[in-house]
Each structure stands twice: as structure tokens, then as C-alpha cells.
Scaffold this motif. Structure first.
Motif, short mmCIF file in Angstrom:
data_model
loop_
_atom_site.label_atom_id
_atom_site.label_comp_id
_atom_site.label_asym_id
_atom_site.label_seq_id
_atom_site.Cartn_x
_atom_site.Cartn_y
_atom_site.Cartn_z
N ALA A 25 0.83 -1.21 0.00
CA ALA A 25 0.00 0.00 0.00
C ALA A 25 0.86 1.26 0.00
N GLN A 26 2.04 1.19 0.63
CA GLN A 26 2.95 2.35 0.71
C GLN A 26 4.37 1.84 0.84
N THR A 27 5.26 2.35 0.02
CA THR A 27 6.67 1.96 0.07
C THR A 27 7.53 3.12 0.56
N GLY A 28 8.81 2.80 0.81
CA GLY A 28 9.76 3.85 1.18
C GLY A 28 9.46 4.53 2.49
N CYS A 29 8.93 3.81 3.47
CA CYS A 29 8.57 4.40 4.76
C CYS A 29 9.69 4.24 5.77
N SER A 30 9.94 5.26 6.53
CA SER A 30 10.82 5.14 7.68
C SER A 30 10.01 4.58 8.85
N ALA A 31 10.68 4.25 9.95
CA ALA A 31 9.97 3.74 11.13
C ALA A 31 8.96 4.76 11.63
N SER A 32 9.34 6.03 11.65
CA SER A 32 8.43 7.08 12.12
C SER A 32 7.26 7.26 11.16
N ASP A 33 7.50 7.06 9.85
CA ASP A 33 6.41 7.13 8.87
C ASP A 33 5.36 6.07 9.16
N VAL A 34 5.83 4.84 9.41
CA VAL A 34 4.90 3.74 9.69
C VAL A 34 4.05 4.06 10.91
N ILE A 35 4.68 4.53 11.97
CA ILE A 35 3.97 4.81 13.22
C ILE A 35 3.00 5.98 13.04
N SER A 36 3.33 6.93 12.17
CA SER A 36 2.43 8.06 11.94
C SER A 36 1.26 7.68 11.04
N LEU A 37 1.42 6.64 10.20
CA LEU A 37 0.36 6.24 9.27
C LEU A 37 -0.57 5.17 9.86
N LEU A 38 -0.05 4.34 10.77
CA LEU A 38 -0.83 3.25 11.35
C LEU A 38 -1.09 3.50 12.83
N ASP A 39 -2.28 3.12 13.27
CA ASP A 39 -2.68 3.27 14.66
C ASP A 39 -2.08 2.12 15.47
N THR A 40 -0.81 2.24 15.79
CA THR A 40 -0.12 1.17 16.50
C THR A 40 -0.58 1.07 17.96
N GLN A 41 -1.08 2.17 18.53
CA GLN A 41 -1.60 2.13 19.90
C GLN A 41 -2.76 1.15 19.99
N THR A 42 -3.71 1.26 19.05
CA THR A 42 -4.85 0.35 19.06
C THR A 42 -4.41 -1.09 18.84
#
Length: 397
Positions: free
Chosen positions: A77-94
Motif C-alpha cells: 500500500a505504501q513503500t519507502g517508509c521510515s519507522a516514524s512514517d509507519v507509526i504516523s500512518l498506522l494506529d499502533t496504539q490500538t
């Protein structure tokens, strides 16, 4: 003639002759086409329909072109993501709350768990978010190209048809797990209420049990065909019913929903069950049927379309208000529910399902006879002629 056509398609055809007492037999061995590669004849893609050759449908062509490709959920769905990008795009808290686990202290620990559940893929220098990760945990589905239409849609109508909607529309575009509770709350807030008059007080209850709504919406999200384009899971609320539709048709016949289990999207289904979004495997429809009986509702109606599947829950109806088809459907699903819980249906259990007294034994026997004649149920002992003491099981048991 057929040999010339096959030669034009560049098939390596093997012709074999076999002797037979009644004459000569010619066997034509045609190899299967390579995966993902349809063949055409003079620019036309053809398929067989019965005994005829017809132009291949766009859906069939798309199915062929997608052969051999990774499952849609495993595509990127999305490439070239940094670790912070992933965390900002996905609701990892939930994600971690649903798992009942503490939130990791470092981004690397977070990514390791996401990778383990195939929500994220680690590339050589960065990360890619899979469709599975985005469709379940996206903060905003519109942040991912092509996923906006995967968001569920809720439409509320004022009456019993589509002539006038109230303008109420589910505003969220979050992933399914991240936004599930908000979606269910929105639906329940727009479901009409029924007034029940007790001995001393008037009480209002929702027209449909929340347990049934949760299961039907979860099933629609989980078992949809993600390869269908231009459509999404839709929940339509009317004054007398609610319709839950999803793209694609079910893999197993609706009559077997309560006793057979087969998921189109097994990876997604297993994950959301582990995350507690729906009930254990195989219990969803059982719970829907049971809750409709508790609420004295007509049985759910399962409707197959060409490219979609719809489940309809109806508002409360008395036995007298049900038509012959609705009574038979209620009889069949009551029989199914009894069977999968290791019980058998009889006249008494069906009277209790319809909330009828013993004096209505003959009327309920008539419903049972109708269901038998339509081959929806069958007696456990065909030699037993007693209506009161006969037991029944589903036709497929």
C-alpha cells in the motif's frame, strides 16, 4: 478448422488417434495456458458459456491477469517508509491495546511486531506497509492510494425505501480494527427504537440486537472480495430493516453458514479474531440467528447478487404478521441453530421460538410441513407420525 485456430494461438497441440470397434477416435491434447496470460483469437478474448463461445467478461479477464500475483492483502500500500512514517500512518496504539500488550518502548520493537503479523514488510533500507496493515490500522485510508473506497459506508433512510436519506453518513475513514468501535457506535446511534410497555413502565430498546450488528458488520468487512473495485462494504438503515452488503459472493452456500467455515481472507480473518474484533471462528452467524430469536425478529435474509452479498435483518414481527416464506425461513434457521448446538427441533421448540402457546400446535405443525415440502428440513425418524413428538434436522444434515 479447429487445428488452424489453435495453431494461430501458438498452442503446441498434440493429435493422437486411437482405434475403436465403432470407428476412428481422434484425441486432441491442448496444454493449459500460462498463468496470468489469456489467449485471443483475431483480437477477441473468448470464453465458453454452456455450449457457446462468448466474449470474455471484464471480470474474467481481470481474474486471469491477476493469476500468480500476491494476494491483494499482501500487496504493498505504501513503500519507502521510515519507522516514524509507519507509526504516523498506522494506529499502533490500538494494535497493542487489542492484543492486551504494553506499548513497546522503541520504534524497532513496534516494527518487529508489525512485521510478524505481515502488516509491514522490511525492505533493504526502509519499510513498506501492506494492504493488510493499511486496511486494518490506517489512521486515514485516504492516505493510501486506492484504499479510500475500501472504507465502509453507512446510509440512513427515513422510510422503507431509498427515496429519501437523512444525510447521515459515517464520517470515519480509519482502518477496520482502528475504527470498528466508532463504526458500530455510529450504526447503533441511528437504529430506530421500539417501545415496550411493561406492567408499570415503558421501555425503549433498539430494533436490532447489537451482538447481531457487530457480527454482521465484522463478517462483511472480513469476508469481502478485495479485488472488486469501485465498491465497498455498505450498511443501509431503514425504518423497518438494516441491510449489510459486501463486495463479492460467499464461498460456501448461505444455508451452510452455521455449520461450515471457509474464509476468503484467512490471514485477515485470523488476525482480527486474535485482536478481538469478532467472535471465534464459526460462531458469528450462530450468534446472529440466536439473537434474532431472542428479540423475536424474523430470520435473517441472505441475498446473493452477481457481485455482492447482502444480509438483511428485519424489525420485530408477530407470527401473525409473518408471511409463509418468513415463517419457513424462521423454521429452517431455528432447526439449524438447534442442530449445531447438538439439539433437535420439534413442535414445542418452534412454538417457543415464535412465542406461541400450546394451543397453536396445529398451526406450527403447518409451518413445519411447509418447510418439509420445500426440502428445508427433514424428520429424524420418517416412520414417526406424531406431530407433537417428532424431531427435525436441516435437510443437509
Amino acid at each position: 478448422m479447429q487445428k488452424k485456430i489453435l495453431d494461430k494461438l501458438h498452442f503446441e497441440v498434440k493429435i493422437e488417434e486411437v482405434t475403436h470397434p465403432k470407428g476412428r477416435v481422434v484425441i486432441c491434447h491442448i496444454p493449459s495456458r500460462p498463468p496470468g496470460q489469456p489467449f485471443h483469437h483475431d483480437g477477441r478474448y473468448l470464453m465458453r458459456s454452456g455450449e457457446e463461445l462468448r466474449a470474455m467478461s471484464p471480470d474474467r479477464l481481470r481474474e486471469i491477469f491477476e493469476e500468480g500475483k500476491p494476494d491483494w492483502l499482501m500487496q504493498t500500500a505504501q513503500t519507502g517508509c521510515s519507522a516514524s512514517d509507519v507509526i504516523s500512518l498506522l494506529d499502533t496504539q490500538t494494535y497493542f491495546q487489542r492484543l492486551g500488550q504494553p506499548y513497546p518502548a522503541t520504534p524497532r520493537r513496534i516494527l518487529e511486531r508489525l512485521i510478524g503479523d505481515k502488516l509491514v514488510v522490511e525492505d533493504s533500507v526502509d519499510y513498506s506497509i501492506t494492504n493488510l496493515g493499511a486496511v486494518l490500522f490506517a489512521y486515514r485510508l485516504r492516505s493510501f492510494e486506492g484504499l479510500t473506497r475500501k472504507a465502509p459506508r453507512v446510509i440512513v433512510y427515513e422510510g422503507t425505501d431509498k427515496l429519501k436519506d437523512t444525510g447521515a453518513d459515517f464520517p470515519g475513514t480509519k482502518g477496520y480494527v482502528a475504527g470498528f468501535e466508532r463504526l458500530i457506535d455510529f450504526i447503533n446511534s441511528h437504529i430506530p427504537s421500539n417501545e415496550i410497555i411493561g406492567r408499570a413502565f415503558r421501555t425503549e430498546v433498539k430494533m436490532f440486537p447489537e451482538e447481531a450488528i457487530r457480527e454482521l458488520v465484522a463478517n462483511a468487512l472480513i469476508h469481502q472480495d478485495f479485488n472488486e473495485r469501485g465498491t465497498s462494504v455498505t450498511i443501509e438503515i431503514y425504518s423497518d430493516r438494516i441491510e449489510v452488503s459486501n463486495p463479492g459472493t460467499p464461498i460456501i452456500p448461505p444455508d451452510r453458514f452455521a455449520d461450515e467455515v471457509q474464509s476468503r481472507n484467512e490471514t485477515l480473518a485470523g488476525l482480527v479474531r486474535r485482536l478481538g474484533m469478532c467472535e471465534e471462528q464459526g460462531l458469528g452467524i450462530d450468534r446472529v440467528i440466536n439473537s434474532t430469536e431472542v428479540y423475536q425478529l424474523p430470520a435473517p435474509d441472505f441475498r446473493l447478487g452477481e457481485r455482492h452479498f447482502t444480509v438483511v435483518l428485519f424489525a420485530h414481527k408477530t407470527f401473525q404478521d409473518m408471511d409463509r416464506k418468513e415463517r419457513m425461513s424462521a423454521c429452517f434457521w431455528h432447526c439449524v441453530l438447534r442442530y449445531v448446538t447438538n439439539q433437535k427441533m420439534n413442535n414445542k421448540s418452534l412454538r417457543e421460538r415464535f412465542d406461541l402457546p400450546e394451543s397453536k400446535l396445529e398451526i406450527v405443525s403447518g409451518v413445519i410441513d411447509d418447510a418439509k415440502h420445500e426440502n428445508k428440513i427433514k424428520p429424524t425418524d420418517p416412520s414417526n407420525t406424531s406431530r407433537r413428538y417428532a424431531y427435525y434436522i436441516p435437510y443437509w444434515a
